[in-house]
Design a protein around this motif. Sequence first.
Motif, PDB file in Angstrom:
ATOM      1  N   GLY A  20       0.820  -1.214   0.000  1.00  8.11           N
ATOM      2  CA  GLY A  20       0.000   0.000   0.000  1.00  8.11           C
ATOM      3  C   GLY A  20       0.850   1.257   0.000  1.00  8.11           C
ATOM      4  O   GLY A  20       0.517   2.247  -0.668  1.00  8.11           O
ATOM      5  N   GLN A  21       1.958   1.227   0.720  1.00  6.17           N
ATOM      6  CA  GLN A  21       2.862   2.376   0.734  1.00  6.17           C
ATOM      7  C   GLN A  21       3.498   2.591  -0.637  1.00  6.17           C
ATOM      8  O   GLN A  21       3.650   3.726  -1.093  1.00  6.17           O
ATOM      9  CB  GLN A  21       3.940   2.191   1.807  1.00  6.17           C
ATOM     10  N   VAL A  22       3.858   1.508  -1.310  1.00 10.19           N
ATOM     11  CA  VAL A  22       4.430   1.618  -2.658  1.00 10.19           C
ATOM     12  C   VAL A  22       3.389   2.200  -3.608  1.00 10.19           C
ATOM     13  O   VAL A  22       3.707   3.062  -4.440  1.00 10.19           O
ATOM     14  CB  VAL A  22       4.953   0.249  -3.148  1.00 10.19           C
ATOM     15  N   GLN A  23       2.151   1.766  -3.467  1.00 11.48           N
ATOM     16  CA  GLN A  23       1.079   2.320  -4.309  1.00 11.48           C
ATOM     17  C   GLN A  23       0.888   3.810  -4.045  1.00 11.48           C
ATOM     18  O   GLN A  23       0.601   4.571  -4.968  1.00 11.48           O
ATOM     19  CB  GLN A  23      -0.218   1.551  -4.084  1.00 11.48           C
ATOM     20  N   ALA A  28       1.502   9.349  -5.884  1.00 13.81           N
ATOM     21  CA  ALA A  28       2.140  10.655  -5.703  1.00 13.81           C
ATOM     22  C   ALA A  28       2.908  11.058  -6.960  1.00 13.81           C
ATOM     23  O   ALA A  28       2.863  12.216  -7.382  1.00 13.81           O
ATOM     24  CB  ALA A  28       3.070  10.625  -4.491  1.00 13.81           C
ATOM     25  N   LEU A  29       3.595  10.126  -7.560  1.00 12.86           N
ATOM     26  CA  LEU A  29       4.335  10.425  -8.783  1.00 12.86           C
ATOM     27  C   LEU A  29       3.397  10.734  -9.944  1.00 12.86           C
ATOM     28  O   LEU A  29       3.634  11.678 -10.715  1.00 12.86           O
ATOM     29  CB  LEU A  29       5.259   9.256  -9.144  1.00 12.86           C
ATOM     30  N   GLU A  30       2.337   9.949 -10.056  1.00 17.08           N
ATOM     31  CA  GLU A  30       1.375  10.185 -11.138  1.00 17.08           C
ATOM     32  C   GLU A  30       0.703  11.542 -11.015  1.00 17.08           C
ATOM     33  O   GLU A  30       0.439  12.207 -12.021  1.00 17.08           O
ATOM     34  CB  GLU A  30       0.324   9.078 -11.164  1.00 17.08           C
ATOM     35  N   SER A  31       0.437  11.967  -9.798  1.00 17.82           N
ATOM     36  CA  SER A  31      -0.246  13.243  -9.593  1.00 17.82           C
ATOM     37  C   SER A  31       0.719  14.409  -9.428  1.00 17.82           C
ATOM     38  O   SER A  31       0.297  15.527  -9.147  1.00 17.82           O
ATOM     39  CB  SER A  31      -1.152  13.157  -8.362  1.00 17.82           C
ATOM     40  N   GLU A  32       2.003  14.118  -9.601  1.00 20.05           N
ATOM     41  CA  GLU A  32       3.053  15.135  -9.455  1.00 20.05           C
ATOM     42  C   GLU A  32       2.950  15.831  -8.108  1.00 20.05           C
ATOM     43  O   GLU A  32       3.014  17.057  -7.999  1.00 20.05           O
ATOM     44  CB  GLU A  32       3.003  16.125 -10.616  1.00 20.05           C
ATOM     45  N   LEU A  41       7.036   9.548   1.928  1.00 20.80           N
ATOM     46  CA  LEU A  41       6.413   8.262   1.615  1.00 20.80           C
ATOM     47  C   LEU A  41       7.473   7.186   1.379  1.00 20.80           C
ATOM     48  O   LEU A  41       7.351   6.059   1.856  1.00 20.80           O
ATOM     49  CB  LEU A  41       5.514   8.392   0.379  1.00 20.80           C
ATOM     50  N   MET A  42       8.529   7.539   0.649  1.00 18.84           N
ATOM     51  CA  MET A  42       9.593   6.575   0.373  1.00 18.84           C
ATOM     52  C   MET A  42      10.367   6.219   1.634  1.00 18.84           C
ATOM     53  O   MET A  42      10.756   5.053   1.832  1.00 18.84           O
ATOM     54  CB  MET A  42      10.518   7.106  -0.716  1.00 18.84           C
ATOM     55  N   ALA A  43      10.570   7.184   2.507  1.00 19.73           N
ATOM     56  CA  ALA A  43      11.250   6.894   3.771  1.00 19.73           C
ATOM     57  C   ALA A  43      10.417   5.938   4.624  1.00 19.73           C
ATOM     58  O   ALA A  43      10.970   5.057   5.297  1.00 19.73           O
ATOM     59  CB  ALA A  43      11.516   8.196   4.525  1.00 19.73           C
ATOM     60  N   ALA A  44       9.110   6.100   4.578  1.00 17.23           N
ATOM     61  CA  ALA A  44       8.228   5.198   5.326  1.00 17.23           C
ATOM     62  C   ALA A  44       8.332   3.770   4.785  1.00 17.23           C
ATOM     63  O   ALA A  44       8.330   2.805   5.560  1.00 17.23           O
ATOM     64  CB  ALA A  44       6.787   5.693   5.249  1.00 17.23           C
ATOM     65  N   ILE A  45       8.451   3.633   3.469  1.00 17.51           N
ATOM     66  CA  ILE A  45       8.614   2.305   2.870  1.00 17.51           C
ATOM     67  C   ILE A  45       9.910   1.668   3.355  1.00 17.51           C
ATOM     68  O   ILE A  45       9.934   0.502   3.745  1.00 17.51           O
ATOM     69  CB  ILE A  45       8.599   2.380   1.331  1.00 17.51           C
ATOM     70  N   ARG A  46      10.965   2.440   3.328  1.00 19.39           N
ATOM     71  CA  ARG A  46      12.256   1.907   3.769  1.00 19.39           C
ATOM     72  C   ARG A  46      12.177   1.451   5.223  1.00 19.39           C
ATOM     73  O   ARG A  46      12.665   0.375   5.579  1.00 19.39           O
ATOM     74  CB  ARG A  46      13.347   2.951   3.597  1.00 19.39           C
ATOM     75  N   GLY A  47      11.554   2.237   6.069  1.00 13.85           N
ATOM     76  CA  GLY A  47      11.399   1.857   7.467  1.00 13.85           C
ATOM     77  C   GLY A  47      10.588   0.585   7.624  1.00 13.85           C
ATOM     78  O   GLY A  47      10.920  -0.291   8.423  1.00 13.85           O
ATOM     79  N   ALA A  48       9.526   0.461   6.837  1.00 15.49           N
ATOM     80  CA  ALA A  48       8.682  -0.729   6.915  1.00 15.49           C
ATOM     81  C   ALA A  48       9.428  -1.976   6.440  1.00 15.49           C
ATOM     82  O   ALA A  48       9.334  -3.041   7.055  1.00 15.49           O
ATOM     83  CB  ALA A  48       7.412  -0.522   6.082  1.00 15.49           C
TER      84      ALA A  48
END
Length: 91
Positions: A20-23, A28-32, A41-48
């Motif tokens: 879900g975090q990757v999505q 976020a990238l699609e909506s700029e 968001l990416m830091a949260a993924i790394r932590g998870a």
Amino acid sequence: MSHTHEHKGELLNRVRRIAGQVQAVERALESEADCAKTLHLMAAIRGAVNGLMEQFIEAHAREHVAHPDLSDEARAQGVEELLQAIRRYSK
């Protein structure tokens, strides 16, 4: 691996949260979206992912290295598997 079967539900929930975090990053990238928001968001993924990896490392060490019923050969194999995973993860 009995330790993964015992915690299968918990592990799957963690993996689904990461998905879900990757999505969220994809959206976020699609909506700029704002760069700072995307970085968070990416830091949260790394932590998870780090948390999931820590859980697996601990379970593997307890089950395949430190378990008192293991033979020396099985223990050596468990250590080698653990070291290989850590080497790959740390690159």
